[in-house]
Design a protein around this motif. Structure first.
Motif, PDB file in Angstrom:
ATOM      1  N   ILE A 170      -4.252  -6.054   0.553  1.00  0.00           N
ATOM      2  CA  ILE A 170      -5.577  -6.458   1.005  1.00  0.00           C
ATOM      3  C   ILE A 170      -5.998  -5.606   2.200  1.00  0.00           C
ATOM      4  O   ILE A 170      -5.201  -5.369   3.115  1.00  0.00           O
ATOM      5  CB  ILE A 170      -5.584  -7.939   1.413  1.00  0.00           C
ATOM      6  CG1 ILE A 170      -5.075  -8.805   0.265  1.00  0.00           C
ATOM      7  CG2 ILE A 170      -6.975  -8.375   1.837  1.00  0.00           C
ATOM      8  CD1 ILE A 170      -4.903 -10.262   0.638  1.00  0.00           C
ATOM      9  N   HIS A 171      -7.211  -5.112   2.169  1.00  0.00           N
ATOM     10  CA  HIS A 171      -7.807  -4.457   3.329  1.00  0.00           C
ATOM     11  C   HIS A 171      -9.104  -5.185   3.647  1.00  0.00           C
ATOM     12  O   HIS A 171      -9.499  -6.088   2.925  1.00  0.00           O
ATOM     13  CB  HIS A 171      -8.109  -2.986   3.035  1.00  0.00           C
ATOM     14  CG  HIS A 171      -6.922  -2.198   2.585  1.00  0.00           C
ATOM     15  ND1 HIS A 171      -6.074  -1.558   3.452  1.00  0.00           N
ATOM     16  CD2 HIS A 171      -6.435  -1.953   1.345  1.00  0.00           C
ATOM     17  CE1 HIS A 171      -5.113  -0.951   2.754  1.00  0.00           C
ATOM     18  NE2 HIS A 171      -5.314  -1.167   1.480  1.00  0.00           N
ATOM     19  N   SER A 172      -9.747  -4.775   4.713  1.00  0.00           N
ATOM     20  CA  SER A 172     -11.030  -5.402   5.005  1.00  0.00           C
ATOM     21  C   SER A 172     -11.992  -4.335   5.506  1.00  0.00           C
ATOM     22  O   SER A 172     -11.655  -3.523   6.364  1.00  0.00           O
ATOM     23  CB  SER A 172     -10.852  -6.514   6.037  1.00  0.00           C
ATOM     24  OG  SER A 172     -12.002  -7.310   6.065  1.00  0.00           O
ATOM     25  N   GLN A 205     -13.440   0.147  10.652  1.00  0.00           N
ATOM     26  CA  GLN A 205     -11.984   0.131  10.721  1.00  0.00           C
ATOM     27  C   GLN A 205     -11.459  -0.991   9.849  1.00  0.00           C
ATOM     28  O   GLN A 205     -12.091  -2.043   9.733  1.00  0.00           O
ATOM     29  CB  GLN A 205     -11.541  -0.071  12.175  1.00  0.00           C
ATOM     30  CG  GLN A 205     -10.049   0.017  12.358  1.00  0.00           C
ATOM     31  CD  GLN A 205      -9.657   0.262  13.817  1.00  0.00           C
ATOM     32  OE1 GLN A 205     -10.492   0.275  14.701  1.00  0.00           O
ATOM     33  NE2 GLN A 205      -8.361   0.428  14.037  1.00  0.00           N
ATOM     34  N   CYS A 206     -10.307  -0.754   9.253  1.00  0.00           N
ATOM     35  CA  CYS A 206      -9.702  -1.797   8.431  1.00  0.00           C
ATOM     36  C   CYS A 206      -9.366  -2.993   9.321  1.00  0.00           C
ATOM     37  O   CYS A 206      -8.800  -2.845  10.386  1.00  0.00           O
ATOM     38  CB  CYS A 206      -8.442  -1.311   7.746  1.00  0.00           C
ATOM     39  SG  CYS A 206      -7.660  -2.608   6.767  1.00  0.00           S
ATOM     40  N   ALA A 207      -9.747  -4.175   8.844  1.00  0.00           N
ATOM     41  CA  ALA A 207      -9.550  -5.359   9.668  1.00  0.00           C
ATOM     42  C   ALA A 207      -8.575  -6.347   9.054  1.00  0.00           C
ATOM     43  O   ALA A 207      -8.490  -7.473   9.515  1.00  0.00           O
ATOM     44  CB  ALA A 207     -10.885  -6.042   9.929  1.00  0.00           C
ATOM     45  N   GLU A 208      -7.885  -5.957   8.017  1.00  0.00           N
ATOM     46  CA  GLU A 208      -6.841  -6.847   7.509  1.00  0.00           C
ATOM     47  C   GLU A 208      -5.549  -6.057   7.513  1.00  0.00           C
ATOM     48  O   GLU A 208      -5.470  -4.990   6.900  1.00  0.00           O
ATOM     49  CB  GLU A 208      -7.178  -7.333   6.105  1.00  0.00           C
ATOM     50  CG  GLU A 208      -6.128  -8.252   5.491  1.00  0.00           C
ATOM     51  CD  GLU A 208      -5.973  -9.562   6.249  1.00  0.00           C
ATOM     52  OE1 GLU A 208      -6.969 -10.312   6.298  1.00  0.00           O
ATOM     53  OE2 GLU A 208      -4.891  -9.819   6.793  1.00  0.00           O
ATOM     54  N   TYR A 209      -4.561  -6.619   8.177  1.00  0.00           N
ATOM     55  CA  TYR A 209      -3.298  -5.912   8.330  1.00  0.00           C
ATOM     56  C   TYR A 209      -2.767  -5.486   6.961  1.00  0.00           C
ATOM     57  O   TYR A 209      -2.597  -6.303   6.068  1.00  0.00           O
ATOM     58  CB  TYR A 209      -2.299  -6.808   9.042  1.00  0.00           C
ATOM     59  CG  TYR A 209      -0.920  -6.232   9.100  1.00  0.00           C
ATOM     60  CD1 TYR A 209      -0.702  -5.012   9.716  1.00  0.00           C
ATOM     61  CD2 TYR A 209       0.158  -6.897   8.549  1.00  0.00           C
ATOM     62  CE1 TYR A 209       0.564  -4.470   9.767  1.00  0.00           C
ATOM     63  CE2 TYR A 209       1.421  -6.367   8.599  1.00  0.00           C
ATOM     64  CZ  TYR A 209       1.617  -5.150   9.212  1.00  0.00           C
ATOM     65  OH  TYR A 209       2.877  -4.622   9.257  1.00  0.00           O
ATOM     66  N   CYS A 210      -2.502  -4.169   6.828  1.00  0.00           N
ATOM     67  CA  CYS A 210      -2.210  -3.653   5.493  1.00  0.00           C
ATOM     68  C   CYS A 210      -0.969  -2.772   5.495  1.00  0.00           C
ATOM     69  O   CYS A 210      -0.794  -1.952   4.617  1.00  0.00           O
ATOM     70  CB  CYS A 210      -3.417  -2.885   4.975  1.00  0.00           C
ATOM     71  SG  CYS A 210      -3.967  -1.585   6.087  1.00  0.00           S
ATOM     72  N   GLY A 211      -0.118  -2.928   6.484  1.00  0.00           N
ATOM     73  CA  GLY A 211       1.123  -2.171   6.477  1.00  0.00           C
ATOM     74  C   GLY A 211       1.204  -1.196   7.637  1.00  0.00           C
ATOM     75  O   GLY A 211       0.400  -1.243   8.577  1.00  0.00           O
ATOM     76  N   GLN A 213       0.448   1.790   8.764  1.00  0.00           N
ATOM     77  CA  GLN A 213      -0.580   2.488   9.526  1.00  0.00           C
ATOM     78  C   GLN A 213      -1.931   1.790   9.521  1.00  0.00           C
ATOM     79  O   GLN A 213      -2.982   2.433   9.578  1.00  0.00           O
ATOM     80  CB  GLN A 213      -0.716   3.930   9.034  1.00  0.00           C
ATOM     81  CG  GLN A 213       0.114   4.895   9.845  1.00  0.00           C
ATOM     82  CD  GLN A 213      -0.208   4.851  11.331  1.00  0.00           C
ATOM     83  OE1 GLN A 213      -1.158   4.215  11.772  1.00  0.00           O
ATOM     84  NE2 GLN A 213       0.596   5.523  12.129  1.00  0.00           N
ATOM     85  N   HIS A 214      -1.893   0.491   9.450  1.00  0.00           N
ATOM     86  CA  HIS A 214      -3.125  -0.287   9.568  1.00  0.00           C
ATOM     87  C   HIS A 214      -3.937   0.153  10.791  1.00  0.00           C
ATOM     88  O   HIS A 214      -5.159   0.187  10.762  1.00  0.00           O
ATOM     89  CB  HIS A 214      -2.745  -1.762   9.666  1.00  0.00           C
ATOM     90  CG  HIS A 214      -3.844  -2.663  10.071  1.00  0.00           C
ATOM     91  ND1 HIS A 214      -5.010  -2.784   9.346  1.00  0.00           N
ATOM     92  CD2 HIS A 214      -3.977  -3.502  11.131  1.00  0.00           C
ATOM     93  CE1 HIS A 214      -5.805  -3.660   9.936  1.00  0.00           C
ATOM     94  NE2 HIS A 214      -5.210  -4.099  11.017  1.00  0.00           N
ATOM     95  N   ALA A 215      -3.230   0.546  11.839  1.00  0.00           N
ATOM     96  CA  ALA A 215      -3.929   0.872  13.088  1.00  0.00           C
ATOM     97  C   ALA A 215      -4.842   2.080  12.945  1.00  0.00           C
ATOM     98  O   ALA A 215      -5.886   2.152  13.590  1.00  0.00           O
ATOM     99  CB  ALA A 215      -2.912   1.139  14.197  1.00  0.00           C
ATOM    100  N   LEU A 216      -4.442   3.042  12.147  1.00  0.00           N
ATOM    101  CA  LEU A 216      -5.216   4.280  12.072  1.00  0.00           C
ATOM    102  C   LEU A 216      -5.917   4.397  10.727  1.00  0.00           C
ATOM    103  O   LEU A 216      -5.992   5.456  10.130  1.00  0.00           O
ATOM    104  CB  LEU A 216      -4.309   5.483  12.341  1.00  0.00           C
ATOM    105  CG  LEU A 216      -3.673   5.473  13.738  1.00  0.00           C
ATOM    106  CD1 LEU A 216      -2.758   6.669  13.934  1.00  0.00           C
ATOM    107  CD2 LEU A 216      -4.740   5.452  14.824  1.00  0.00           C
ATOM    108  N   MET A 217      -6.445   3.281  10.260  1.00  0.00           N
ATOM    109  CA  MET A 217      -7.184   3.291   9.000  1.00  0.00           C
ATOM    110  C   MET A 217      -8.645   3.031   9.316  1.00  0.00           C
ATOM    111  O   MET A 217      -9.108   1.899   9.311  1.00  0.00           O
ATOM    112  CB  MET A 217      -6.619   2.218   8.067  1.00  0.00           C
ATOM    113  CG  MET A 217      -7.358   2.145   6.750  1.00  0.00           C
ATOM    114  SD  MET A 217      -6.517   1.029   5.613  1.00  0.00           S
ATOM    115  CE  MET A 217      -7.769   0.878   4.341  1.00  0.00           C
ATOM    116  N   ALA A 218      -9.346   4.109   9.642  1.00  0.00           N
ATOM    117  CA  ALA A 218     -10.744   3.958  10.043  1.00  0.00           C
ATOM    118  C   ALA A 218     -11.602   4.915   9.226  1.00  0.00           C
ATOM    119  O   ALA A 218     -11.083   5.715   8.441  1.00  0.00           O
ATOM    120  CB  ALA A 218     -10.891   4.232  11.535  1.00  0.00           C
TER     121      ALA A 218
HETATM  122 CU   LIG Z   1      -6.149  -1.599   5.498  1.00  0.00          CU
END
Ligand SMILES: [Cu+2]
Ligand code: HEM
Lengths: 337, 636
Positions: A170-172, A205-211, A213-218
């Motif tokens: 899941i991503h957001s 930016q991705c707002a659902e924790y997705c593993g 590199q969730h932090a750098l998913m923009a």
């Molecule tokens: Cu994500």
């Protein structure tokens, strides 16, 4: 400050700035540039005001009670009726008075925000990946006409429909300056629509924790005048530029031979991998690696040589190129406008 | 069994030899082996409390490490892999291994004392629950040391937590340890419900029950109704991961949203499972330090019960961004804001009680006052995020992190520390330093707000939660630095209490039985209570028995219980009329052995299904031993 060139100004910087620039920032929900975000921001300020008032009221009552208790001679306790009235006024009427208008206005804002968009609105399909964004532009029949990654262009002032999908976790999808987030759920397609009212480059930016590199998913969302947008889309539909120089042609061969093509597509070449972003028009994008670093030749070289340094955990393996190969490869990639 | 009205001292009713015999009967065996046989509720309660605080310390250290990593943009201090394990462990341990068990621990310790009985209804089950908890916690932290800790967040969403996206043992450890905690919480809940309903001192009708006991009762019922949902979901996930079922796998026709419904159907009440006992602690402290009956006893009880009920109708407000239909979700907005009413009623009842009272500003009271300031803010941001449009902006951002720490630390940890200062003399027989207590409070209060208040703004500026780093141009650096500095102050504040506690155990002033002048029965026991709690079971005639006795100069007690076996009085549910005598079981090693056997099974199946079979027979065997009939002379 690589990003600041193309992201909205961050307002004042410095120690006192945070409070002053409370509503600014490249990714601020309170710096709206779209009607949905504007409505929500408008809901926020009165809400904050009422909340502050309630806090003040309760804490003042408490402070008075406490301070009077510190005085030498005791104050009069409340009798049963006064206590009951206080409880009803504070415990029942106050919450009702504060929350009913709030709930009603959030219902009506919700209805406006989620109102259906016209059928002929432009449709963009965004697919959440670990940890980047695949973007397809669709025509009226739902056919994909152009593909890009990590950078979405939209025409200013026109509603755009986003079909949100994921084929993994899941991503957001979230562009705070324009609208709240909507999750990308595997197995279903969520739809959100938004309008950018002001031209600009907004960050999402991705707002659902997705593993890892969730932090750098923009990503960046570029809102531009309709003509500019049309020209851009036209460009994106085309296949990649043919190499113009010998070095670029060599670079293309490096790309095809060094394993890049296993994961990446460059339309118009045999490279048709689908694990990583489409690179057909890489040079036209402002950032690399999910809006992590600016798209400059130095960063590009660094990324290709050692992606794990820039974005640890990224699914892209390092490549082992001679300096000469790297130089021609960069030459080629830089030409992919 | 008869009711008599003798004046204290006890010697009027029975002899010194009988008292010795009572002590022998209820005594907990000494020695290392003896330690594993203890069943007395105070032993078990104390262990729960101490173990939970150790987990608080460990998870708190993780919290500080998280804050250090976020102090500035693009820091390299902790990499993403480790950071993800850290916040998952921080959240999981704080919620499951600290907050719930510590509340259970206080309830297990104090409910029997407050209702005036000598132990809990099922002492061995109680011990079993503790060992399961302890083993679960040790294994979970062991996994962190082996660097294979879970890393899918404390709510462990599928499909991220499926075998495909989380290979390795981390998530298996998570699901299994959650099962441990569920079992342990359920045993404690059943225990507390039966003890509260059937073992109250004669005369303590429901409407005379101390407010903390009410809160513990509501908490227990909530556990009973909420835990099964997470038992189901974690079991389905274990099956998906270990034997390839497809409950949550889209390609196999499964549904990831199912996890979210099940998890939050449990997860939302769980927050209130933590909050409700804290509300009971606040009422308790306010009564004692205003030295008068609280205003609105009935209203307070009803609000706690109402909070318990309503909390089961809110779970979808954690899922506003998942794309569910708007209209359906609006219902959950409405339900969520109604929580403001019972919370408001409580707050204003307390204000009415404080108004004009001669408040004694001892340390416990200070923590309660701190609670007000923090909890009101946390509650208001809670109402805000009940709005669907607003929530779509702040959901999964640092605004949320701020909100729930205001509720959890302000609403639960502050009252908890207050209650710790309050009940400390009862548990240890010694006083803690008031000066250190006040220092601790002010440091924690200031540190807390400096840490978490800026996070509201960070969230509004778009900073998502669960990110190990952020790029510099986001402009989030200054506020994050501030928050990190605050967290160090906060940690120092809690540290002062820790030192205060250790110092007090070593050389604190001895405490009298009732140092604060409180009205409830636990203060009628010695400090610390004897192993039988009360030499004579008291008889209660109002909500404030100790104040009555002070006035009357005498007290009524139950006599006629035997001294040579563990007898307690059973009373009727509503009005606590004595209806019988129950003999409680004595210390035994079997709950411990049984817990070890069960753990072997739970942990073993991560590696091989055969462990299920082995553990099945081992547990069956230990249960036979556990329930082996007692010798006839003890059972007549
Ligand atoms: Cu994500
Ligand atoms: C020393 C005090 C504490 C500090 C400094 C602290 C700090 C933090 C921070 C910074 C996060 C956000 C991590 C991220 O999103 O990347 C977090 C998450 C969390 N905290 Fe705390 N915290 C503290 C105490 C507590 C307490 C007492 C509780 C509960 C009783 C708690 C429960 C949680 C939970 C449930 C999460 C979410 C974890 C997740 O996202 O899976 N924290 N904490």
């Amino acid at each position: 400050m690589p990003l600041s060139k193309y992201v909205r100004s961050t307002g004042l910087a410095g120690a006192a700035a945070p409070l002053l620039s409370a509503c600014e920032g490249p990714q601020s929900a309170l710096d709206p540039a779209g009607s949905a975000a504007a409505l929500i921001a408008r809901l926020w300020w009165p809400t904050l005001f009422v909340a502050a008032l309630v806090t003040l009221l309760v804490l003042t009552l408490l402070a008075v009670a406490v301070l009077r208790a510190r005085r030498k001679q005791a104050a009069l306790p409340l009798n049963a009726r006064q206590s009951r009235n206080l409880m009803i006024a504070g415990g029942i009427l106050l919450p009702l008075a504060a929350t009913i208008p709030f709930a009603l206005s959030s219902f009506s804002i919700g209805r406006v925000i989620e109102a259906p968009v016209p059928d002929d609105a432009m449709t963009v399909e965004v697919i959440g990946k670990q940890w980047w964004w695949e973007v397809h532009y669709l025509d009226e029949t739902g056919e994909r006409i152009a593909t890009t990654a990590n950078e979405i262009h939209v025409p200013v002032g026109e509603p755009v429909r986003f079909l949100l999908k994921s084929d993994n976790v899941i991503h957001s999808f979230w562009v705070p300056n324009l609208k709240g987030k909507t999750d990308m759920m595997p197995g279903r397609t969520n739809v959100t629509a938004m309008t950018a009212d002001e031209p600009g480059v907004y960050r999402g930016q991705c707002a659902e924790y997705c593993g890892t590199q969730h932090a750098l998913m923009a990503f960046l969302l570029v809102a531009e005048a309709p003509e500019a947008f049309d020209a851009w889309l036209e460009g994106q539909r085309r296949s990649a530029m043919e190499p113009e120089t010998g070095a670029q042609a060599q670079g293309r061969d490096v790309f095809l031979d060094a394993g890049c093509a296993g994961c990446h597509t460059i339309r118009g070449t045999p490279a048709d991998g689908d694990l990583g972003p489409d690179l057909t028009h890489l040079a036209g994008r402002r950032t690399l690696a999910g809006a992590t670093v600016p798209n400059r030749i130095g960063h590009l070289g660094g990324w290709i040589t050692d992606p794990q340094h820039v974005k640890p955990g990224s699914r892209m393996p390092p490549s082992d190129l001679t300096p000469e190969e790297l130089k021609t490869l960069l030459d080629y990639l830089e030409s992919l406008e | 069994m008869t009711l008599e009205t003798p004046a204290t001292p006890h010697d009027r009713i029975d002899s010194a030899e009988q008292a010795t015999q009572l002590e022998r009967t209820w005594h907990s065996p000494g020695g290392l082996l003896g330690w594993f046989t203890h069943v007395n509720q105070r032993m078990i309660g104390k262990r729960f409390i101490i173990t939970a605080f150790i987990f608080f310390l460990l998870a708190g250290i993780l919290g500080i490490l998280i804050r250090l990593q976020l102090a500035g943009p693009e820091q390299q201090f902790i990499g993403p892999e480790l950071y993800n394990q850290f916040f998952t462990m921080h959240g999981t341990v704080m919620m499951f291994f600290f907050a719930i068990p510590v509340m259970e621990g206080f309830a297990i310790y104090f409910v029997p004392l407050m209702v005036g009985t000598r132990d809990m209804a099922f002492p061995r089950l109680n011990a079993f629950g503790y060992y399961v908890y302890l083993i679960g916690g040790i294994v979970l932290f062991g996994s962190l040391l082996l660097s294979m800790a879970p890393n899918a967040g404390w709510f462990n969403y599928v499909p991220l937590s499926s075998k495909l996206y989380s290979p390795g043992y981390g998530v298996d450890v998570w699901t299994t340890m959650i099962t441990f905690i569920e079992v342990s919480a359920l045993t404690a809940a059943v225990e507390l419900i039966v003890t509260t309903l059937r073992m109250r001192a004669p005369g303590m009708s429901l409407n005379r029950m101390p407010l903390f006991v009410w809160a513990a009762l509501v908490m227990s019922f909530m556990i009973v109704f909420a835990m099964p949902a997470v038992i189901v979901s974690s079991t389905l996930l274990i099956l998906d991961r270990l034997v390839d079922t497809q409950f949550f796998i889209v390609e196999g026709g499964g549904e990831p949203l199912l996890w979210q419904h099940l998890f939050w159907y449990f997860g939302h009440p769980e927050v209130y499972i933590i909050l409700v006992p804290a509300l009971g602690m606040i009422s308790t402290i306010i009564i004692t330090f205003t030295r008068r009956p609280i205003y609105g006893y009935t209203a307070l009880v009803l609000s706690v019960v109402a909070i318990g009920f309503v909390s089961f109708g809110l779970w979808v407000h954690h899922m506003f961004t998942t794309g569910l239909p708007q209209l359906g979700m609006s219902f959950f907005t409405a339900a969520s804001v109604t929580i403001a009413i019972p919370s408001g009623v409580q707050i204003f009842c307390w204000i009415a009680s404080l108004w004009g009272a001669r408040i004694r500003f001892a340390t416990p009271m200070l923590w309660v006052l701190g609670f007000f300031a923090i909890f009101v803010i946390g509650g208001l941001t809670g109402v805000m995020v009940a709005s669907i449009p607003f929530d779509t902006q702040v959901h999964d951002t640092f605004f949320l992190v701020a909100h729930f720490h205001y509720v959890l630390i302000g609403g639960a940890v502050f009252p908890l520390i207050g209650a710790t200062y309050y009940w400390w003399p009862k548990i240890t027989g010694r006083m803690m330093s008031e000066t250190a207590g006040k220092w601790s409070f002010w440091l924690a209060f200031i540190g807390f707000n400096v840490t978490f208040f800026p996070m509201h703004q960070l969230g509004l500026e778009g900073m998502p939660r669960r990110i190990y780093t952020y790029v510099e141009e986001m402009g989030w650096g200054d506020l994050n630095l501030l928050a990190t500095i605050g967290s160090l102050v906060l940690a120092t504040g809690f540290g002062v209490t820790l030192i205060n506690a250790i110092w007090s155990v070593l050389r604190g002033r001895r405490a009298e039985p009732n140092p604060w002048g409180a009205p409830t029965l636990e203060w009628a026991a010695d400090s610390p209570p004897a192993s039988y709690n009360f030499r004579h079971i008291p008889v209660v005639e109002s909500r404030w028995p100790l104040w009555d006795w002070e006035q009357a100069g005498e007290r009524a007690v139950v006599t006629g219980l035997r001294h040579d076996r563990r007898e307690v009085v059973l009373t009727s549910v509503l009005d606590a009329k004595p209806v019988g005598v129950q003999v409680l079981p004595a210390p035994t090693i079997w709950p411990f052995v049984s817990a070890v056997a069960a753990s072997m099974g739970f942990i073993g199946i991560i590696f091989h299904p055969i462990f299920f079979v082995i553990a099945f027979f081992l547990v069956a065997f230990t249960l036979v031993a556990w329930f082996w009939p007692r010798r006839p002379w003890r059972d007549d």
